[in-house]
Write a protein that holds these residues in place. Structure first.
Motif, PDB file in Angstrom:
ATOM      1  N   VAL A   1       0.833  -1.145   0.099  1.00 59.04           N
ATOM      2  CA  VAL A   1       0.110   0.020  -0.010  1.00 59.04           C
ATOM      3  C   VAL A   1       0.842   1.270   0.004  1.00 59.04           C
ATOM      4  O   VAL A   1       1.602   1.380   0.943  1.00 59.04           O
ATOM      5  N   GLY A   2       0.666   1.916  -0.984  1.00 60.91           N
ATOM      6  CA  GLY A   2       1.428   3.218  -1.163  1.00 60.91           C
ATOM      7  C   GLY A   2       2.967   3.241  -1.915  1.00 60.91           C
ATOM      8  O   GLY A   2       3.390   4.316  -2.001  1.00 60.91           O
ATOM      9  N   TYR A   3       3.043   2.215  -2.254  1.00 61.38           N
ATOM     10  CA  TYR A   3       4.383   1.549  -2.850  1.00 61.38           C
ATOM     11  C   TYR A   3       3.940   0.767  -4.201  1.00 61.38           C
ATOM     12  O   TYR A   3       3.159   0.382  -4.622  1.00 61.38           O
ATOM     13  N   ALA A   4       5.152   0.789  -5.194  1.00 60.86           N
ATOM     14  CA  ALA A   4       4.696   0.387  -6.358  1.00 60.86           C
ATOM     15  C   ALA A   4       4.730  -1.234  -6.024  1.00 60.86           C
ATOM     16  O   ALA A   4       5.595  -1.810  -5.393  1.00 60.86           O
ATOM     17  N   ARG A   5       4.047  -1.934  -6.806  1.00 68.40           N
ATOM     18  CA  ARG A   5       3.706  -3.452  -6.810  1.00 68.40           C
ATOM     19  C   ARG A   5       4.764  -4.307  -7.395  1.00 68.40           C
ATOM     20  O   ARG A   5       5.368  -3.946  -8.583  1.00 68.40           O
ATOM     21  N   PRO A   6       5.380  -5.387  -6.687  1.00 69.29           N
ATOM     22  CA  PRO A   6       6.487  -6.282  -7.208  1.00 69.29           C
ATOM     23  C   PRO A   6       6.000  -6.791  -8.560  1.00 69.29           C
ATOM     24  O   PRO A   6       4.703  -7.262  -8.612  1.00 69.29           O
ATOM     25  N   HIS A   7       6.698  -7.054  -9.530  1.00 77.53           N
ATOM     26  CA  HIS A   7       6.365  -7.595 -10.699  1.00 77.53           C
ATOM     27  C   HIS A   7       5.971  -9.243 -10.441  1.00 77.53           C
ATOM     28  O   HIS A   7       4.948  -9.561 -10.994  1.00 77.53           O
ATOM     29  N   ASN A   8       6.580  -9.687  -9.584  1.00 72.77           N
ATOM     30  CA  ASN A   8       6.327 -11.238  -9.090  1.00 72.77           C
ATOM     31  C   ASN A   8       5.265 -11.306  -7.986  1.00 72.77           C
ATOM     32  O   ASN A   8       5.398 -12.371  -7.417  1.00 72.77           O
ATOM     33  N   HIS A   9       4.355 -10.490  -7.809  1.00 70.65           N
ATOM     34  CA  HIS A   9       3.530 -10.642  -6.792  1.00 70.65           C
ATOM     35  C   HIS A   9       2.587 -11.697  -6.689  1.00 70.65           C
ATOM     36  O   HIS A   9       2.295 -12.640  -5.774  1.00 70.65           O
TER      37      HIS A   9
END
Length: 475
Positions: A346-354
């Protein structure tokens, strides 16, 4: 070494104790629930005051009476900033408990407690009429002043509203009201919505009862269209008052306060009563907490003692050696706290491999509100800044540690981008670890910076010699 923090307890109501001057909170006592009751402490002015310490299996609550609020040392009271207990007293004499938190979309925003002030938050309507007061702030005005979904979480359910006019009220205030004044007249015209009552209606009957003088008159205010209410009136006419319980717990390595000869695995319990293990690494006057892949889903991240200014990242290389890097913000962003979340960002860029290799532990450097700019960014590793200029304002600024329970291959982005020198610098300056962790504490990880900073996953390209990394929370 494996030592479980396990004890059996029996309840006895109403004991009273005096505590030496070195202790200033219920948390310091670390007693079992047979000893719940009132205890006397001393504030930093040497004044004696009483609080009610309620002990449970591996946690507890501190309650402050109306008579003692002015003397209580709020800075010393052990408390969680992720949750509080609000116990309300009904006109039928029964007491009910509600654990209150931020709603899920604001879970990374700490709750805020102040005495006789509300710095950064909306002011209570009755601050003069009923004051002094204990203030429980949910969203600061800087966040609440927007037409967004807001509210509170009560006993693990989100109760929300949409702020219709960006009015930044987001609080629950507990009033001492020493002169027994009538409230300011706002309550006569506004706004006893369902939201004002929901947290009361989902309250669970308390297993322990507090003395009457721990219950305060209170007001809740949310929004901008969330509602306003004072107990004793309108739909709250059956509510006599509410008590605010500050949660503390023995749920972290920091609580153990052991010397470095005792480093090893220890068992704790989360708020759901589930047992889990963590590795506690003790040094002379500090230490690190590590969480294994198997235990990450059960770990109580809100309780783990941690510094928001630095973490330790221990890497495991293919030659079997382990190396340590202390990571911080770069000097120009040193006032921005590091942010750790479990399976969210939340509030940050999402990981590619989430999705491909999640769930994950997320270490956020800059939130998107800061990273989305063409500025100098990066990380600090073992006291050296490593930087890049964000060329396109892409807001990636994180290091993600993946559990990858199904041993999936990562998403293919790593095949085409972007193993820069920056992706390896923190590894190259690592210092050989003095203590070694078991293998199951090391995660597959990806780092992403920018906008022209780089992207990398261990095990591939220039990181093909890195087996994994462990995240150490400093205390």
């Amino acid at each position: 070494m494996k030592v479980a923090i396990i004890a059996s307890f029996v309840y006895l109501f109403g004991c009273f104790g005096f505590v030496d001057g070195a202790s200033c909170s219920c948390e310091d006592l670390k007693l079992d629930e047979r000893k719940s009751g009132e205890y006397s402490f001393y504030n930093n002015r040497g004044e004696q005051y009483k609080v009610y310490c309620e002990f449970h299996r591996n946690y507890g609550y501190t309650f402050i009476s109306k008579e003692e609020a002015a003397k209580a040392d709020f800075a010393c009271i052990g408390q969680s900033h992720s949750q509080v207990l609000v116990r309300h007293l009904r006109s039928n004499g029964h007491q009910y408990d509600t654990v209150m938190k931020q709603i899920s979309s604001h879970s990374s925003v700490p709750l805020n407690v102040q005495y006789k002030s509300n710095v950064g938050y909306a002011r209570p309507q009755n601050h003069v009429t009923f004051g002094p007061y204990i203030y429980l702030g949910f969203l600061p005005a800087s966040i609440a002043r927007s037409k967004t979904k807001q509210g509170y979480r009560a006993n693990d359910v989100d109760y929300t509203f949409t702020n219709c006019d960006a009015n930044p009220n987001s609080y629950l205030a507990f009033f001492v009201n020493p002169n027994h004044n009538d409230p300011y007249g706002y309550y006569k015209r506004c706004c006893y919505t369902k939201l004002m009552r929901d947290w009361i209606d989902v309250g669970k009957k308390a297993s322990k009862y507090l003395p009457y003088n721990y219950f305060y008159q209170f007001e809740m205010h949310m929004g901008g269209c969330g509602g306003y209410a004072i107990n004793g009136y309108n739909t709250f006419n059956d509510i006599v008052g509410a008590a605010l319980g500050f949660r503390f717990s023995s749920c972290s390595c920091e609580d153990l306060k052991l010397d470095e000869r005792k480093s090893g695995e220890y068992s704790f319990y989360n708020s759901r009563g589930e047992q889990y293990k963590m590795y506690c690494e003790f040094h002379r006057n500090y230490g690190y907490t590590f969480i294994s892949k198997e235990e990450a889903a059960k770990a109580d991240f809100a309780c783990i003692g941690q510094s928001h200014s630095q973490v330790l990242v221990r890497q495991w290389r293919s030659n079997g050696h382990q190396y340590d890097t202390v990571m911080k913000q770069i000097s120009s962003h040193s006032s921005v706290p590091l942010n750790v979340q479990y399976n969210s960002n939340v509030g940050y860029a999402r990981p590619h491999n989430h999705a491909a290799i999640g769930p994950y532990i997320y270490l956020g450097f800059l939130p998107t509100s800061i990273a989305r700019s063409k500025t100098k960014q990066g990380y600090r590793a073992n006291d050296v800044d490593y930087t890049f200029t964000n060329c396109d304002a892409n807001p990636n600024s994180y290091l993600a540690f993946f559990v990858n329970p199904n041993h999936n291959d990562p998403y293919g982005y790593y095949k085409r981008c972007c193993y820069t020198k920056l992706m390896r610098d923190w590894i190259n300056v690592g210092k050989k670890a003095l203590k070694y962790l078991p293998r199951n504490y090391f995660y597959q990880f990806e780092m992403h910076k920018g906008g022209c900073g780089g992207y990398a996953i261990n095990g591939y390209n220039t990181l093909n010699d890195i087996v994994g990394a462990a995240l150490g929370f400093r205390f």
